[in-house]
Design a protein around this motif. Structure first.
Motif, PDB file in Angstrom:
ATOM      1  N   VAL A 163      82.940 -74.312  62.397  1.00 31.31           N
ATOM      2  CA  VAL A 163      82.036 -73.287  63.405  1.00 31.31           C
ATOM      3  C   VAL A 163      81.914 -71.884  62.940  1.00 31.31           C
ATOM      4  CG1 VAL A 163      82.056 -72.414  65.594  1.00 31.31           C
ATOM      5  CG2 VAL A 163      82.203 -74.868  65.385  1.00 31.31           C
ATOM      6  N   VAL A 164      80.680 -71.254  63.185  1.00 28.15           N
ATOM      7  CA  VAL A 164      80.532 -69.991  63.021  1.00 28.15           C
ATOM      8  C   VAL A 164      80.636 -69.300  64.324  1.00 28.15           C
ATOM      9  CG1 VAL A 164      79.762 -67.779  61.757  1.00 28.15           C
ATOM     10  CG2 VAL A 164      80.048 -69.812  60.573  1.00 28.15           C
ATOM     11  N   ILE A 165      81.203 -68.419  64.892  1.00 27.09           N
ATOM     12  CA  ILE A 165      80.877 -67.678  66.225  1.00 27.09           C
ATOM     13  C   ILE A 165      80.176 -66.422  66.055  1.00 27.09           C
ATOM     14  CG2 ILE A 165      81.746 -66.905  68.191  1.00 27.09           C
ATOM     15  CD1 ILE A 165      83.827 -69.138  68.536  1.00 27.09           C
ATOM     16  N   VAL A 166      78.793 -66.364  66.343  1.00 23.53           N
ATOM     17  CA  VAL A 166      78.380 -65.134  66.597  1.00 23.53           C
ATOM     18  C   VAL A 166      78.244 -64.551  67.887  1.00 23.53           C
ATOM     19  CG1 VAL A 166      76.370 -64.011  65.862  1.00 23.53           C
ATOM     20  CG2 VAL A 166      76.732 -66.085  64.619  1.00 23.53           C
ATOM     21  N   ASN A 167      79.315 -63.594  68.034  1.00 25.29           N
ATOM     22  CA  ASN A 167      79.781 -63.089  69.242  1.00 25.29           C
ATOM     23  C   ASN A 167      78.793 -61.747  69.595  1.00 25.29           C
ATOM     24  OD1 ASN A 167      83.063 -62.981  70.619  1.00 25.29           O
ATOM     25  ND2 ASN A 167      81.373 -62.129  71.524  1.00 25.29           N
ATOM     26  N   ALA A 168      78.014 -61.664  70.715  1.00 24.87           N
ATOM     27  CA  ALA A 168      77.324 -60.786  71.122  1.00 24.87           C
ATOM     28  C   ALA A 168      78.374 -59.653  71.919  1.00 24.87           C
ATOM     29  CB  ALA A 168      76.312 -60.970  72.170  1.00 24.87           C
ATOM     30  N   ALA A 169      78.184 -58.376  71.763  1.00 25.85           N
ATOM     31  CA  ALA A 169      79.159 -57.630  72.675  1.00 25.85           C
ATOM     32  C   ALA A 169      79.235 -57.929  74.093  1.00 25.85           C
ATOM     33  CB  ALA A 169      78.610 -56.232  72.401  1.00 25.85           C
TER      34      ALA A 169
END
Ligand code: SF4
Length: 305
Positions: free
Chosen positions: A45-51
Motif C-alpha cells: 500500500v502507498v498511503i497518501v495522507n492529507a493534512a
C-alpha cells in the motif's frame, strides 16, 4: 484473499499493518478504523495522507505503518494519489516492477479535507475513475487544530467556533460522492469490524474509486472518556444516527439495520459536545429536531423507527 464473506471477528486477518505508539489521542476512533482497514488492505500500500490528525502518525524517522506513506496539503491528496498511481502504472508498463509488487494507492483524510477543502480534488479523481481507495476518518470537526466546525459537524453539536451548537445540518458526503456513481462507496464504523472487512473484500473486485467514510468518536473533541469510544461508535449505529450502507455504481443498500432503534438521545447524552441540550435545562426543540432528522432519513428508505 478468499472471496468467502467474513462471518465473525475471529475470522478477521491476524496481521497488523499499523503499529501502536503513535501521537494520536488515547481512544481515537479513527486509529481503530484505520487498523481494521489496513488489515484488509495488506502491506502493499502507498498511503497518501492529507493534512489532518493523522499527519502526526508518521514523524521522521518513526512510522507506525508497514507500508509507504506520503504527505500532502489538505486540498490535494486525490491529486497526489493520481501522481502515484500514474507512476506505478508507467513502471508496470515498462516492466520495471512486477505485477505482484504493484501497490494499492490509498488516500487517508479527515473530514475537513474530505467534506470541505479537498472535495473538488476528490470529485475530479472520481470523475477520472482513478483506481484508488479513499478513507475518511470523520470526527465531525477540525480535530487537530482544536475542534472547529466543519461541513461534517452535525446539527446542535458544540465546537470551538459554534459554542452554542451548530445551527445548520451535516453535509451529505455519501450522497455527493454517490451522484458520481463510483464503482464502490461505503460507510463504516470501528464498532462493526466484520461489516467493515466485508466491504473492503467487496471493494477489491472493482477498478476505480473505492470510497469509505467512517464516523469516529474523538474523545478530546467530543468531550468523552477514551474508554467509551467503542460504545459510542456502536450507539451511533444502534440509534440510527450513523447508517451503515454501501453503493455499487450508485445503487444504495443498507448493510445493517438495527432490529429496534434506540432513541438518539442515548447517543447524544454521552457526549460533552451535546451537553448544552440537557443542562442546565433540556432543549426539547433541538433534541426533537435531531430525532426527527434521523427518522426522516430512515423513512426515505421505507424504514420506520
Ligand atoms: S483529535 Fe480526535 S480524531 Fe484527532 S487524533 Fe485525537 S481523537 Fe483522533
Amino acid at each position: 484473499m478468499s472471496t468467502e464473506p467474513i462471518r465473525s471477528v475471529k475470522d478477521l486477518p491476524q496481521e497488523e499493518n499499523l503499529f501502536p505508539g503513535t501521537a494520536a489521542c488515547a481512544g481515537c476512533g479513527g486509529l481503530l478504523t484505520l487498523r481494521h482497514c489496513l488489515k484488509m488492505l495488506g502491506e502493499n500500500v502507498v498511503i497518501v495522507n492529507a493534512a489532518g490528525c493523522f499527519t502526526l502518525l508518521s514523524i521522521y524517522p518513526f512510522t507506525p505503518f508497514r507500508s509507504s506513506w506520503l504527505y500532502t496539503a489538505m486540498a490535494c491528496a486525490p491529486a497526489g494519489a493520481q501522481g502515484v498511481r500514474d507512476a506505478l502504472d508507467i513502471l508496470l508498463e515498462k516492466g520495471k516492477i512486477d505485477p505482484e509488487d504493484n501497490l494499492k494507492v490509498v488516500v487517508l483524510t479527515g473530514d475537513g479535507a474530505a467534506y470541505d477543502m479537498g472535495l473538488s480534488s476528490t470529485s475530479g479523481a472520481i470523475y477520472r475513475n482513478l483506481d484508488f481507495y479513499y478513507i475518511c476518518y470523520d470526527n465531525e470537526a477540525y480535530g487537530n487544530t482544536g475542534f472547529q466546525e466543519s461541513a461534517s459537524t452535525p446539527f446542535a453539536s458544540r465546537t470551538k467556533t459554534s459554542p452554542a451548537g451548530k445551527g445548520s445540518v451535516k453535509k451529505d458526503l455519501f450522497g455527493i460522492w454517490n451522484s458520481h456513481k463510483p464503482p464502490y462507496l461505503a460507510t463504516i464504523s470501528p464498532a462493526y469490524p466484520v461489516d467493515l472487512a466485508n466491504k473492503f473484500k467487496k471493494a477489491e473486485q472493482y477498478k476505480g474509486p473505492k470510497l469509505f467514510i467512517s464516523l469516529i468518536p474523538c474523545p478530546p473533541g467530543w468531550s468523552t472518556d477514551p474508554s467509551h469510544t467503542f460504545k459510542l461508535a456502536k450507539l451511533a449505529v444502534e440509534t440510527g444516527f450513523w447508517a451503515l450502507k454501501e453503493s455499487v455504481f450508485g445503487e444504495v443498500e443498507h448493510t445493517y439495520v438495527p432490529e429496534r432503534f434506540k432513541p438518539v438521545e442515548e447517543y447524544l447524552k454521552e457526549q460533552g459536545r451535546f451537553s448544552h441540550l440537557f443542562s442546565p435545562v433540556r432543549k426539547e426543540e433541538q433534541l426533537g429536531r435531531v430525532q426527527e432528522m434521523v427518522n426522516e432519513y430512515w423513512e426515505r428508505f421505507g424504514i420506520l423507527l
